[in-house]
Every structure is written in structure tokens, then in C-alpha cells.
Scaffold this active site. Sequence first.
Site, PDB file in Angstrom:
ATOM      1  N   GLU A   1      -2.999 -34.037   7.494  1.00 50.33           N
ATOM      2  CA  GLU A   1      -4.119 -33.097   7.363  1.00 50.33           C
ATOM      3  C   GLU A   1      -3.895 -31.854   8.206  1.00 50.33           C
ATOM      4  O   GLU A   1      -4.129 -30.726   7.757  1.00 50.33           O
ATOM      5  CB  GLU A   1      -5.418 -33.807   7.756  1.00 50.33           C
ATOM      6  CG  GLU A   1      -6.630 -32.904   7.849  1.00 50.33           C
ATOM      7  CD  GLU A   1      -7.045 -32.289   6.513  1.00 50.33           C
ATOM      8  OE1 GLU A   1      -7.962 -31.463   6.522  1.00 50.33           O
ATOM      9  OE2 GLU A   1      -6.443 -32.626   5.474  1.00 50.33           O
TER      10      GLU A   1
ATOM     11  N   HIS B   1     -12.044 -26.847  -3.940  1.00 51.89           N
ATOM     12  CA  HIS B   1     -10.964 -26.534  -2.992  1.00 51.89           C
ATOM     13  C   HIS B   1      -9.622 -26.445  -3.715  1.00 51.89           C
ATOM     14  O   HIS B   1      -8.812 -25.551  -3.446  1.00 51.89           O
ATOM     15  CB  HIS B   1     -10.929 -27.615  -1.913  1.00 51.89           C
ATOM     16  CG  HIS B   1     -10.155 -27.232  -0.696  1.00 51.89           C
ATOM     17  ND1 HIS B   1     -10.281 -26.014  -0.075  1.00 51.89           N
ATOM     18  CD2 HIS B   1      -9.240 -27.926   0.024  1.00 51.89           C
ATOM     19  CE1 HIS B   1      -9.477 -25.962   0.974  1.00 51.89           C
ATOM     20  NE2 HIS B   1      -8.831 -27.109   1.055  1.00 51.89           N
TER      21      HIS B   1
ATOM     22  N   HIS C   1      -8.951 -35.898 -19.826  1.00 47.76           N
ATOM     23  CA  HIS C   1      -7.840 -35.105 -19.282  1.00 47.76           C
ATOM     24  C   HIS C   1      -6.607 -35.222 -20.180  1.00 47.76           C
ATOM     25  O   HIS C   1      -5.929 -34.223 -20.448  1.00 47.76           O
ATOM     26  CB  HIS C   1      -7.525 -35.587 -17.864  1.00 47.76           C
ATOM     27  CG  HIS C   1      -6.393 -34.853 -17.203  1.00 47.76           C
ATOM     28  ND1 HIS C   1      -6.430 -33.509 -16.921  1.00 47.76           N
ATOM     29  CD2 HIS C   1      -5.190 -35.295 -16.760  1.00 47.76           C
ATOM     30  CE1 HIS C   1      -5.299 -33.142 -16.334  1.00 47.76           C
ATOM     31  NE2 HIS C   1      -4.536 -34.216 -16.228  1.00 47.76           N
TER      32      HIS C   1
END
Length: 331
Positions: A74, A138, A244
Site C-alpha cells: 500500500e 479510484h 462484464h
Amino acid sequence: MSHVFRRAITFACILAMCVVVLGAYTRLSNAGLGCPDWPGCYGFLTVPNEQHEIAVAQQEFPSSKLEPRKAWIEMIHRYFAGGLGVVVLFIFAVIVRSNQRQAPKLLAASLLVMICFQALLGMWTVTLNLQPFVVMGHLLGGFTILSLLTLIYLRTAKNDITFDSNASVCLKAGLACLAVLVMQIALGGWLAANYAAPHCTGLPLCSNGELFSWSSLLKIPEPASTYEYGVLPFETRLSIHLVHRIWAAVTVLAMIGLAVVVHMKIHQPIIRRAANLVLTLVLAQVAIGAIIVHFSFPILLTLFHNLMAAILLLSLIRVCYFLGRAKKVML
């Protein structure tokens, strides 16, 4: 623009691609909550590793378990994103101060705004415990920043595009394909944000496809203490994944149609080659997606799938830019 500025734009594009890939790796390795705070990690600028630092971290965040590997994944993503922000600020300053009429000032301003908003989305991703809408936003924000940088790069690059009377029709087709592709990327982001990938196995459709329902697609994640690993029902995640895949077929057909139109109406080799690249990339992307499902979603192949989506988007933007130039260049 100066040679140094061109290098800065190129570096920013490469760095933005790295940030997108690192963001995907953070999601795929379940490291999105590796640091429970933002922008630091457990109150430190790096991952705490000394005994006294770990003791402080556990005291300040008693409900979070410090996992150094996830925390470093991260934080490395954040370091790269922070570096990108600095480079974008430099690019913005150079463009705004430029006296050239053709300087892409609006693009530069949009890019700076997106960088600031993306930082907010990064903070909300952590503080809202991976809320799927924020996570998808994001992801799309990263792709948007990469696209804006690419447009600035193309605007400041020399090209041999000449006027073409058929460019207007082809540009409309290109923009329609761009809308189709953005929808596919958004669906992929929603799939990833809800951890829906493993819920649809088998090819070409889900082996348990009888669970698919259009109504289940309308379900949205209910409030939860954390959204890590997903909170939606199994049939909803399966339906998200199957849509999808279906839209991937639509995307391929759209790209084939664009390539055919460009070859029929445009005679400039640079535009034809750009359209061929888009078609090649979308076919490769579908093949990679099938391989990922066949081998039960290995992380490296899935990461490459994300990278290919970014490259495909930029390649299609390049085609649209060339067509736009061919439409506007004076005879």
C-alpha cells in the site's frame, strides 16, 4: 515545448502507468487496508518495523492487525502516486507559464484537478474501508489521469497527419468505441471492487449461469464495517462478472467495426496502423481474460489484464486524436 518538458511528459506517462499497475496489485493482493490511515501508515511515514513503533501502532489502531507485506504494498503505491503528483504539478506550471497559443492549458488544469480528486478518492478508499463505489471511482480516476497525460503528450508531439474529408465520420465511430470501452473498464472496476472475479467460472459463460439475473444487478452494497472481500450476494457477483464478459464481446465487435471503417475510408498509414493496434490489443485482451478464468485467476495474469486495459484505452485515444487532427488540419 522544450526537450526537457517532453521528457517530463514521457516520464509522467510511464509513472502514471506504474501507479495504475501498483493500484491494481494493491487490490489483487488484498492490501487496500494494509494501512488503516492516510496518507501515512499507522501514523508513520513508512511501515512501522521497530518494536516501539509497532507498540505505538497497536495502541493507536487496536482494531487493525499490522501485516508488513500488505502495508508495504500500500505504501509503495502511495509513494509512486505522490511522485506522480509532484511531476504533474511541474507539468501544469510549465504549461500555464508557456506563451505558446497551442499550449494545452485546459488539459493541464483538468489534469491537476483530477490529481487532487484522485488523492481524495485514495483517502476515502481507506477511511471508508474499501467502499465499492469509491474503489471503482479510484480505478477510473487513475485511468483518467493516464488518458489526460497521453493527450498532453500527443498535443506536444509532432505527427504527419494530413486533412481527410472522411475523418469526421470515422471520428464519430472512434468516440462511440471509446464510450463502449470506458463502459467495459467501469464494469471491470465494479467487478474488482466487489471481489466478483472467482464467482463466475467456466468458458465462455459461467458454469453456474442459471443463477444470473438482471434484477440482482440492481443490488448495491449495504452499509458495512468493512467491504474487504465483498458483501454482495453470490448471484449478484456472478451476474456482474457475466455482464462484464458479455460487454467484452460488444467491445470486440465495436473495435472490429472501427478498424473496418478506418481501412475503408482513411488512407493515411499512421491512422490505419493505430487502428490495427487497437484491434490487436482488444483480441489479445479477450484471450488473456479467457486464460485467466481457465487457470483460476492467477494474480500476475490478472495484473497483466489490468495493464492491457490501460494500454488499450490509450491506443484508442490515440486513434481518436489522429482522426480529430485529420478533421481539423487545413488543406
